[in-house]
Design an enzyme around this catalytic site. Sequence first.
Site, PDB file in Angstrom:
ATOM      1  CG  ASP A 204      75.189  32.512  87.204  1.00  0.00           C
ATOM      2  OD1 ASP A 204      74.629  31.569  87.772  1.00  0.00           O
ATOM      3  OD2 ASP A 204      76.435  32.663  87.182  1.00  0.00           O
TER       4      ASP A 204
HETATM    5  N1  LIG Z   1      71.588  37.151 100.110  1.00  0.00           N
HETATM    6  C1  LIG Z   1      72.706  37.156  99.360  1.00  0.00           C
HETATM    7  N2  LIG Z   1      72.865  36.169  98.442  1.00  0.00           N
HETATM    8  C2  LIG Z   1      74.011  36.224  97.724  1.00  0.00           C
HETATM    9  C3  LIG Z   1      75.008  37.175  97.890  1.00  0.00           C
HETATM   10  N3  LIG Z   1      76.011  36.907  97.010  1.00  0.00           N
HETATM   11  C4  LIG Z   1      75.639  35.827  96.307  1.00  0.00           C
HETATM   12  N4  LIG Z   1      74.426  35.438  96.731  1.00  0.00           N
HETATM   13  C5  LIG Z   1      73.637  34.315  96.264  1.00  0.00           C
HETATM   14  C6  LIG Z   1      72.689  34.744  95.164  1.00  0.00           C
HETATM   15  C7  LIG Z   1      72.457  33.461  94.462  1.00  0.00           C
HETATM   16  O1  LIG Z   1      71.430  32.741  95.153  1.00  0.00           O
HETATM   17  C8  LIG Z   1      73.755  32.710  94.654  1.00  0.00           C
HETATM   18  C9  LIG Z   1      74.574  32.790  93.398  1.00  0.00           C
HETATM   19  O2  LIG Z   1      74.300  31.647  92.647  1.00  0.00           O
HETATM   20  P1  LIG Z   1      73.435  31.761  91.301  1.00  0.00           P
HETATM   21  O3  LIG Z   1      73.567  33.141  90.764  1.00  0.00           O
HETATM   22  O4  LIG Z   1      73.807  30.608  90.464  1.00  0.00           O
HETATM   23  O5  LIG Z   1      71.932  31.628  91.791  1.00  0.00           O
HETATM   24  P2  LIG Z   1      71.276  30.369  92.484  1.00  0.00           P
HETATM   25  O6  LIG Z   1      72.005  29.130  92.081  1.00  0.00           O
HETATM   26  O7  LIG Z   1      71.157  30.642  93.942  1.00  0.00           O
HETATM   27  O8  LIG Z   1      69.816  30.372  91.951  1.00  0.00           O
HETATM   28  P3  LIG Z   1      69.399  30.295  90.402  1.00  0.00           P
HETATM   29  O9  LIG Z   1      70.508  29.578  89.697  1.00  0.00           O
HETATM   30  O10 LIG Z   1      69.283  31.720  89.972  1.00  0.00           O
HETATM   31  O11 LIG Z   1      68.107  29.565  90.428  1.00  0.00           O
HETATM   32  O12 LIG Z   1      74.485  33.380  95.667  1.00  0.00           O
HETATM   33  C10 LIG Z   1      74.789  38.187  98.875  1.00  0.00           C
HETATM   34  O13 LIG Z   1      75.601  39.084  99.099  1.00  0.00           O
HETATM   35  N5  LIG Z   1      73.627  38.131  99.567  1.00  0.00           N
END
Ligand SMILES: Nc1nc2c(ncn2[C@H]2C[C@H](O)[C@@H](COP(=O)(O)OP(=O)(O)OP(=O)(O)O)O2)c(=O)[nH]1
Length: 214
Positions: free
Chosen positions: A86
């Site tokens: 996260d």
């Molecule tokens: N490609 C990319 N993504 C980033 C960057 N900074 C943050 N992110 C994305 C990664 C994660 O998908 C999102 C952060 O939100 P989370 O860590 O809660 O993950 P997310 O909700 O996307 O998926 P998950 O909860 O792990 O199923 O932001 C970056 O520099 N590059």
Amino acid sequence: MQISNRPRLILGSASPARRTLLKSAGIDVDVIVSGVDESAVEAVSADTLSQVLARMKAAAVADRVRQTEAATLPGTGPATLVLGCDSVLAFDGEILGKPADAEDAVRRWQAMRGRSGTLHTGHSLVDVTSNRVAEGVAATVVHFADLSDEEIKTYVGTGEPLHVAGSFTIDGLGGAFVERIEGDHGTVVGLSLPLLRRLVAELGHSITDFWTTA
Ligand SMILES: Nc1nc2c(ncn2[C@H]2C[C@H](O)[C@@H](COP(=O)(O)OP(=O)(O)OP(=O)(O)O)O2)c(=O)[nH]1
């Protein structure tokens, strides 16, 4: 038939960036999205929040794997590990996840430009068979460029900032707006490979055991 002794890594994340980062590092993963409700957790500090949420995601996916794969999970032999992550941005005393909407992203960039914040990424690695857990948070300081109002408006208009923690990416359009970082690049994307190397070692493996190319 050569029986693979390679441990299996399941990524408990919907983030395509995390999966791509692992693949580029020679590690093919299965993906099982945790579905964890992140809003349910009170933000205490950026590193604690990112660690608690990573732990919840990994635990939820590990439980699902135990239930659905009970028959095939090896009691011995190659391990099955689940990784939850996260990411949150600590900026100006606030903990910032994904922006609420475009207006929120514009406001954030008007505050962030020319300044720096710290991107914290929590990691939780669970050995589904032994139930052992290895965890850690990686933090990278990000120095932002001094964007013009026009650049902010155009960048937010692409939609990219709306789906990522901190309203920016370092490996996408947002890369032009990151002057420099102090720390691991992957941490900003959402997964620290050097930290993952230490976490798999804590659970008795080498990162090279996961390489599909070796
Ligand atoms: N490609 C990319 N993504 C980033 C960057 N900074 C943050 N992110 C994305 C990664 C994660 O998908 C999102 C952060 O939100 P989370 O860590 O809660 O993950 P997310 O909700 O996307 O998926 P998950 O909860 O792990 O199923 O932001 C970056 O520099 N590059």
